[in-house]
Structures are given as C-alpha cells and as structure tokens.
Design a protein around this motif. Structure first.
Motif, PDB file in Angstrom:
ATOM      1  N   UNK A  61     -39.582   2.111  -5.445  1.00  0.00           N
ATOM      2  CA  UNK A  61     -38.849   1.249  -6.377  1.00  0.00           C
ATOM      3  C   UNK A  61     -39.855   0.528  -7.280  1.00  0.00           C
ATOM      4  N   UNK A  62     -39.358  -0.065  -8.384  1.00  0.00           N
ATOM      5  CA  UNK A  62     -37.982  -0.099  -8.871  1.00  0.00           C
ATOM      6  C   UNK A  62     -37.417   1.296  -9.140  1.00  0.00           C
ATOM      7  N   UNK A  63     -36.108   1.405  -8.934  1.00  0.00           N
ATOM      8  CA  UNK A  63     -35.410   2.680  -9.037  1.00  0.00           C
ATOM      9  C   UNK A  63     -34.380   2.589 -10.161  1.00  0.00           C
ATOM     10  N   UNK A  64     -34.192   3.702 -10.900  1.00  0.00           N
ATOM     11  CA  UNK A  64     -33.358   3.682 -12.107  1.00  0.00           C
ATOM     12  C   UNK A  64     -32.199   4.659 -11.986  1.00  0.00           C
ATOM     13  N   UNK A  65     -31.187   4.456 -12.833  1.00  0.00           N
ATOM     14  CA  UNK A  65     -30.122   5.451 -12.975  1.00  0.00           C
ATOM     15  C   UNK A  65     -30.590   6.575 -13.903  1.00  0.00           C
ATOM     16  N   UNK A  66     -29.683   7.506 -14.241  1.00  0.00           N
ATOM     17  CA  UNK A  66     -30.080   8.704 -14.981  1.00  0.00           C
ATOM     18  C   UNK A  66     -30.693   8.381 -16.345  1.00  0.00           C
ATOM     19  N   UNK A  68     -31.838   5.428 -17.270  1.00  0.00           N
ATOM     20  CA  UNK A  68     -32.757   4.299 -17.113  1.00  0.00           C
ATOM     21  C   UNK A  68     -32.275   3.047 -17.828  1.00  0.00           C
ATOM     22  N   UNK A  69     -30.956   2.866 -17.878  1.00  0.00           N
ATOM     23  CA  UNK A  69     -30.405   1.616 -18.409  1.00  0.00           C
ATOM     24  C   UNK A  69     -30.230   0.579 -17.304  1.00  0.00           C
ATOM     25  N   UNK A  70     -30.305   1.028 -16.050  1.00  0.00           N
ATOM     26  CA  UNK A  70     -30.208   0.134 -14.898  1.00  0.00           C
ATOM     27  C   UNK A  70     -31.474   0.262 -14.061  1.00  0.00           C
ATOM     28  N   UNK A  71     -31.985  -0.863 -13.591  1.00  0.00           N
ATOM     29  CA  UNK A  71     -33.153  -0.867 -12.713  1.00  0.00           C
ATOM     30  C   UNK A  71     -32.827  -1.690 -11.474  1.00  0.00           C
ATOM     31  N   UNK A  72     -33.262  -1.195 -10.318  1.00  0.00           N
ATOM     32  CA  UNK A  72     -32.942  -1.827  -9.033  1.00  0.00           C
ATOM     33  C   UNK A  72     -34.195  -2.124  -8.234  1.00  0.00           C
ATOM     34  N   UNK A  73     -34.221  -3.304  -7.600  1.00  0.00           N
ATOM     35  CA  UNK A  73     -35.129  -3.569  -6.480  1.00  0.00           C
ATOM     36  C   UNK A  73     -34.256  -4.024  -5.309  1.00  0.00           C
ATOM     37  N   UNK A  97     -32.635  11.353  -5.850  1.00  0.00           N
ATOM     38  CA  UNK A  97     -33.362  11.152  -4.592  1.00  0.00           C
ATOM     39  C   UNK A  97     -32.356  11.142  -3.444  1.00  0.00           C
ATOM     40  N   UNK A  98     -32.812  11.342  -2.216  1.00  0.00           N
ATOM     41  CA  UNK A  98     -31.927  11.243  -1.051  1.00  0.00           C
ATOM     42  C   UNK A  98     -31.877   9.835  -0.458  1.00  0.00           C
ATOM     43  N   UNK A  99     -32.403   8.835  -1.154  1.00  0.00           N
ATOM     44  CA  UNK A  99     -32.535   7.498  -0.582  1.00  0.00           C
ATOM     45  C   UNK A  99     -31.226   6.724  -0.629  1.00  0.00           C
ATOM     46  N   UNK A 100     -31.082   5.758   0.274  1.00  0.00           N
ATOM     47  CA  UNK A 100     -29.919   4.881   0.248  1.00  0.00           C
ATOM     48  C   UNK A 100     -29.979   3.918  -0.935  1.00  0.00           C
ATOM     49  N   UNK A 101     -31.179   3.646  -1.437  1.00  0.00           N
ATOM     50  CA  UNK A 101     -31.335   2.720  -2.562  1.00  0.00           C
ATOM     51  C   UNK A 101     -30.584   3.215  -3.799  1.00  0.00           C
ATOM     52  N   UNK A 102     -30.688   4.525  -4.082  1.00  0.00           N
ATOM     53  CA  UNK A 102     -30.067   5.045  -5.293  1.00  0.00           C
ATOM     54  C   UNK A 102     -28.542   4.934  -5.240  1.00  0.00           C
ATOM     55  N   UNK A 103     -27.996   4.892  -4.031  1.00  0.00           N
ATOM     56  CA  UNK A 103     -26.544   4.732  -3.893  1.00  0.00           C
ATOM     57  C   UNK A 103     -26.075   3.419  -4.535  1.00  0.00           C
ATOM     58  N   UNK A 128     -31.067  -4.957 -12.899  1.00  0.00           N
ATOM     59  CA  UNK A 128     -31.189  -5.318 -14.312  1.00  0.00           C
ATOM     60  C   UNK A 128     -30.338  -4.350 -15.116  1.00  0.00           C
ATOM     61  N   UNK A 129     -29.325  -4.897 -15.773  1.00  0.00           N
ATOM     62  CA  UNK A 129     -28.406  -4.130 -16.613  1.00  0.00           C
ATOM     63  C   UNK A 129     -28.853  -4.340 -18.065  1.00  0.00           C
ATOM     64  N   UNK A 130     -29.650  -3.385 -18.558  1.00  0.00           N
ATOM     65  CA  UNK A 130     -30.263  -3.567 -19.876  1.00  0.00           C
ATOM     66  C   UNK A 130     -29.228  -3.659 -21.006  1.00  0.00           C
ATOM     67  N   UNK A 131     -28.208  -2.786 -21.058  1.00  0.00           N
ATOM     68  CA  UNK A 131     -27.232  -2.892 -22.152  1.00  0.00           C
ATOM     69  C   UNK A 131     -26.515  -4.246 -22.174  1.00  0.00           C
TER      70      UNK A 131
END
Length: 637
Positions: A61-66, A68-73, A97-103, A128-131
């Motif tokens: 992490x940080x991990x993003x959606x497809x 990259x408009x959302x970032x997660x920790x 990824x197969x991680x639980x974080x991306x869920x 973080x919701x960039x839009x």
C-alpha cells in the motif's frame, strides 16, 4: 496487519513534506517491518508499514482502484473479503491483486460511505477520493484497530495508527488535557475520543470520519452499535446449540492467513473455547502458547496444559518471573499516553512468546463483555437489587452517610470491605457502576489532585463518559446496560488497546473471534439471566461448552493476568516510586497534591494501607512524562 499514516491539506494543494511523512511512518516500523511505502500528490500524503498476512507478495500500500482516482491505506483484516470479491466482480469490478485490502477500494466504489456495512473484520482505514476531494476514514465496530488524528492550526489534517506518529508533527499541540487526566486517573486509560493531548483525538469505534478540502470541520458519523435486540423465544438447549454453531463459524472465519497461525491459551474459559473450536476445524495440531509464573498464586499454566493435552495442541509454555517489573519505560513508549493496566506486562510477554512461532494468534478477549463474566457485573447486579427496593431519595442520604462513616478497610476480608458498596448504593446504576470500576474513585481523586488542578476541571467528572453512553444506550435492562458501558469504555480503551500495542510491538497480529460483530450482535440478544445466573457469570456460555471442556476449566475461580503490585511497590520498586513522586516533571504539572502523594508512599511502604493501584497509576503517569519529554508535555492552562 499494518501501521498507517497520512496528511491532508484542507486548504488544498500545498506540498506535503516527504521527510515529515516518512518520519511519521517510521515511528510505526514495528507494526509493519516487512515493507513500507509512501504516496504523495499535491495536498496529500499517505504512508504505510506492512506486516504481510494475506497475499504476501501483492499487498503493498497505498493501494489504488483501476483508474487511480481512489487511494487506500488500511490496517487490519477483512474476513469476508473472498465473498465480497465475488460479489463485486459480478458487479463489474476488476481486481489486480488477491489481497483483502483491494476489496475495500472496490466496496467504496460500489457503495460509497456505506461500504463499511459490508465489511466483516477488524479495520482502520483511510480512502482519498480524488474526484470528490474527500478523505473518508473508518474504524471497525468494536475498536479492535486504532486510529488517531489531529487538525493542525495551519489547516493540515493528519492521522496515524498510533499516537506516536502524530507526535512527529512539529505543529501538534502537546499540552496535556485536564479532562483527559481526570479520566485517566478514574479509568486507568484515556477513553475515546480523547487523548492525553489537547491537539489529538481517537476515532470512535463504529464511526466514520469525512473531510473535504475547503471544509475544515471533520464530520463524524456512527454506522454501527451493539443492538441488544431480544431474540424470539428459544429454549436454553436451542440457545446452547446455536451459540456453539455461531462460535465455530466466527472462529473459522478468523483462520484465513498465508502465515503461521496459533492461539493464546491461558486455561480460562474464553481462550480455551477458541482453541476448542480451532481444533475442530482443521486436521493439523493447533499452535498454542501460554506463560507460567514462578509464584503458584499467580500461575494458571496447569489449566492451559490440561486443555492442550485434551486437544493435542502444539503447546509452548515459558515461565516468567513474577517480579517482571523492568518493562515500565517500555510500556510508556508503547502506549504513548498514560496507561495503568498492569496486566500489560504479562500481555507483552505472551505476545513475545507467541511471535517465536506464529505471525497470527487468536485470543479469547471479549468473552467477559459478551457474557457478563466480570466480578463487577455480579456486584453491580447485587447492588441494583437493593436499589430497586428503595427509592433514591431514601438511599442517597442513608447509604451516603454509611459510605462516609465506614472505614476504608483494605486490610480486611472482602466481605467486610463495605465502604465502596455503601457509596455505590447512594448512586444510580450508571454512577454506581462507574464508582465500582474506577481505579481511583471520586474521593480518592479529590485527595490526589491539587486545589488548582481541580479548579481547572471546572466541575468536570469522569463519570460523564459513562453517562453519555448510558443516555444513548439501546437497552434499559440493567445488566445489558453495564455490558454496553464496558463495550464502549473498558473494551476499546483498555483491553483492545493493551493487546494491539503489545502484539504490534512484536509484529504479531492478534485476532478476536469473540468480538466478531455478527457474533456480538447475536449474543447481545440473549436474555440477561442466561448470562448471569445465581451469581455465576457466563452461564449459557459455560453450559454450551460442557461437552468440550472440563468443569475444572469452566467453573474454577477466575484468576486473570494479575501481578503483585502491592509487593513490588513495597520492595523492588520502592525507590522507583519515591523518585517518581519527587520527579520535578511530575510536580511541575501542578496536577498533584504533593503532600498526599508522599503520605500514600509512606503508608503503603509501612504496610498500614494498600495504595498500590493509585501509586501504580501515578508511576505510569510519571513514565509517560519522562518518555514524552517533560519540558514539551505541558498542562493546558
């Protein structure tokens, strides 16, 4: 399991200092020694330290959606991530990824802030919701994982798993909060949402926090509460059967891991129930660990051995010296604020032992809160029966007078120590329960604090924490109410904080199946007399476990993780206590009645009175001051 940090510019667009973000992140290296990373963009910085548990090679992490408009920790584990993943893929979401974080990222994409309602697990995360220029934060329902935050005067907002990450911020106000001091010396910890410092706060369990650039006021929202909704009529036999089925399912859901996994085994009902269910799920022997004390009066390792032999676990036990008092400064560094639960010492040691063989350990924490297993629950219900017979207008003067007149007989047999009971009977249920659980009651705190400090409190009393929860409680059943108060105060503030810091100090993940929210919801609906009956706590829990555990385990006297405080303070910690009471940093706070501090030390060491609990709370407050730099931790005026 991880440590997370972040900084958001609420004014928008200012550069986040990389070296500052890195310092914040590195303060939590112990939470994630495997790897770490930073993400910076205009107005935002995220940091992450990782302890790999699931998807060992793909969870950075940080991990993003497809796009990259959302970032997660994220810190924690999502136990239903595979089911959620299947559901989200059916809705068109693409996983990388197969991680639980991306869920969590895709759940936020699909359901927005309501994503938390779909998550089963222990978690604290920020998205973080960039839009939308929005930061969305959430903490799990029971407060298993921590989240601290601060809003700085320059318009920067910062968060971190532990308070120490925020202490790296030069702009953080480090004045000691008088209300937090009052609460600490009542509860033995600083309850949520306060921290010991005026400039930092804790996100409440079961809450989210939303911030939008340009709007500097964070918005907190509760998304879950313990329901205490009664079940439709069931026979006790049916309750017992369903309890075991739900317990087994909760334990099985917590066994997802790609690393070695085991369990704490104290030999008590709660930890033994977890090991029992684990042994019934898999074919491989369960890894269990316990600690023994070289003093038989504190040792329950024989009971742990009995359970280990019955279920043929791969058991490890190490003996700890009962005089293991050398951790005082270590604990002050772990907890970052005053923390007076002395069982933190053996908890630290059992986590240290477990980490030698496993990376994940299941714990029995939560059983007492769920099933009314504490002695204080029995005492409170006994007092409540007396209250129900007499109106407050009569109880208050009669028992108030008896409470004042009756001596504080610490030296006497328990049955003769009636002063606290009389004082509690002069109060309503909430205040009486507060009086019973306080490590220093109102009378003791009045003696402990200086006149000038009491003036700073402006009449504030720590009971207001419980009163606030009692006023919002979803139940008016007396036993359910005090269980609810424990779940809002003692459970997150003491028990879960203790286990999180002690385990993460050793890069060990601890999971608590008895606090699975679905299990908690169901148990909360059981009738009160199935939890506490004829003076026996955990009635239905023990009955349900009779086919699995012996009566020696189920019905023996509760011991707990106790240590010989009184003897320590008269013996090996005698000089340490005297130095603490005379420490200029302690005296300069202006909090204490110095003459009373010295009187307590003299009386305790002479053996005429037992002031161990109060003196230990002072000792740990002094350790906090020394650890945090006496000159920088000042009292708010």
């Amino acid at each position: 399991m991880c440590g997370i940090v972040g900084i958001l510019d609420l004014k928008g667009g200012r550069e986040i200092a990389r070296d500052l973000l890195d310092r914040m992140n590195q303060t939590q290296f112990h939470r994630g020694p495997v790897e770490g990373d930073l993400h910076l963009e205009p107005g935002l910085g995220f940091g992450h330290r990782r302890l790999s548990i699931i998807a060992l090679e793909a969870g950075l992490q940080p991990l993003f959606n497809e796009d990259e408009t959302l970032a997660l920790v994220f810190n924690g584990e999502i136990y239903n991530f595979r089911e959620l993943r299947t559901k989200l893929q059916a809705l068109g979401h693409v996983f990388r990824t197969p991680s639980d974080s991306e869920t969590i990222v895709h759940a936020y994409e699909q359901w927005g802030h309501a994503c938390v309602n779909h998550l089963r697990g222990m978690f604290a995360f920020a998205i973080w919701d960039r839009p939308q220029q929005t930061l969305f934060m959430a903490r799990d329902r029971l407060g298993i994982k921590p989240m601290h935050y601060a809003l700085l005067d320059d318009g920067m907002f910062a968060f971190g798993s532990e308070l120490k990450s925020l202490l790296a911020l030069p702009g953080l106000k480090r004045e000691i909060c008088p209300l937090a001091v009052e609460e600490y010396f009542a509860y033995g910890y600083v309850p949520e949402p306060r921290t010991i410092f005026t400039g930092a706060h804790k996100l409440l369990p079961g809450h989210t926090l939303t911030l939008r650039v340009g709007q500097p006021v964070p918005k907190s929202k509760q998304y879950w509460d313990v329901p205490f909704t009664p079940h439709q009529q069931m026979t006790e036999r049916d309750m017992e059967g369903e309890l075991i089925a739900r317990l087994r399912e909760a334990v099985e859901s917590h066994l997802i891991a790609d690393v070695p996994l085991g369990a704490f085994l104290s030999g008590g009902v709660d930890s033994s129930s977890i090991v029992t269910m684990m042994a019934g799920v898999g074919s491989a022997p369960v890894n269990t660990c316990s600690i023994a004390f070289n003093d038989p009066s504190f040792d329950e390792s024989e009971y742990a051995r009995q359970v280990a032999e019955r279920y043929q676990t791969n058991h490890q036990c190490e003996t700890v010296d009962k005089d293991d008092y050398g951790l005082i400064d270590t604990l002050a560094g772990l907890y970052d604020e005053p923390y007076a639960d002395s069982s933190a010492i053996p908890t630290y040691r059992v986590c240290q032992l477990a980490r030698k063989r496993v990376t994940v350990a299941l714990s029995g924490d939560g059983g007492d809160e769920n099933f009314a297993g504490y002695r204080r629950h029995r005492m409170a219900m006994g007092e409540q029966r007396v209250r129900s017979m007499l109106p407050l207008a009569l109880r208050k003067p009669v028992f108030g007078l008896l409470g004042k007149a009756y001596p504080k007989a610490d030296w006497a047999p328990r049955v003769l120590r009636a002063k606290t009971t009389f004082e509690a009977l002069a109060r309503d249920l909430t205040e009486g329960y507060f009086h019973g659980v306080s490590i220093n009651n109102d009378r003791q705190r009045k003696q402990l604090f200086s006149d000038s400090f009491r003036q700073r409190l402006q009449g504030y009393r720590a009971v207001e924490v419980m009163r606030g929860y009692a006023d919002a409680a979803p139940t008016d059943d007396p036993l359910s109410l005090i269980q609810y108060l424990d779940m809002k105060t003692y459970l997150p503030g003491d028990i879960l904080t203790k286990v999180d810091r002690a385990s993460m100090a050793h890069a060990l993940e601890v999971r608590v199946p008895l606090l699975d929210h679905q299990f908690v919801e169901w148990v909360s609906g059981l009738p009160s007399d199935c939890k506490l009956r004829n003076g026996e706590g955990k009635h239905i829990f023990k009955k349900a476990l009779q086919p699995y555990l012996s009566d020696d385990i189920l019905y023996r006297k509760k011991m707990g993780f106790s240590i010989p405080l009184a003897a320590w303070l008269r013996g090996p910690l005698r000089e340490t206590m005297q130095r603490a009471v005379l420490n200029p940093a302690l005296l300069d706070t202006g909090i204490f009645n110095v003459a009373y501090l010295k009187q307590m030390v003299d009386e305790h060491q002479a053996g005429t009175k037992d002031h161990a609990t109060t003196l230990w709370s002072v000792l740990m407050f002094d350790a906090f001051l020394r650890k945090n730099g006496a000159g920088t931790a000042t009292m708010q005026q």
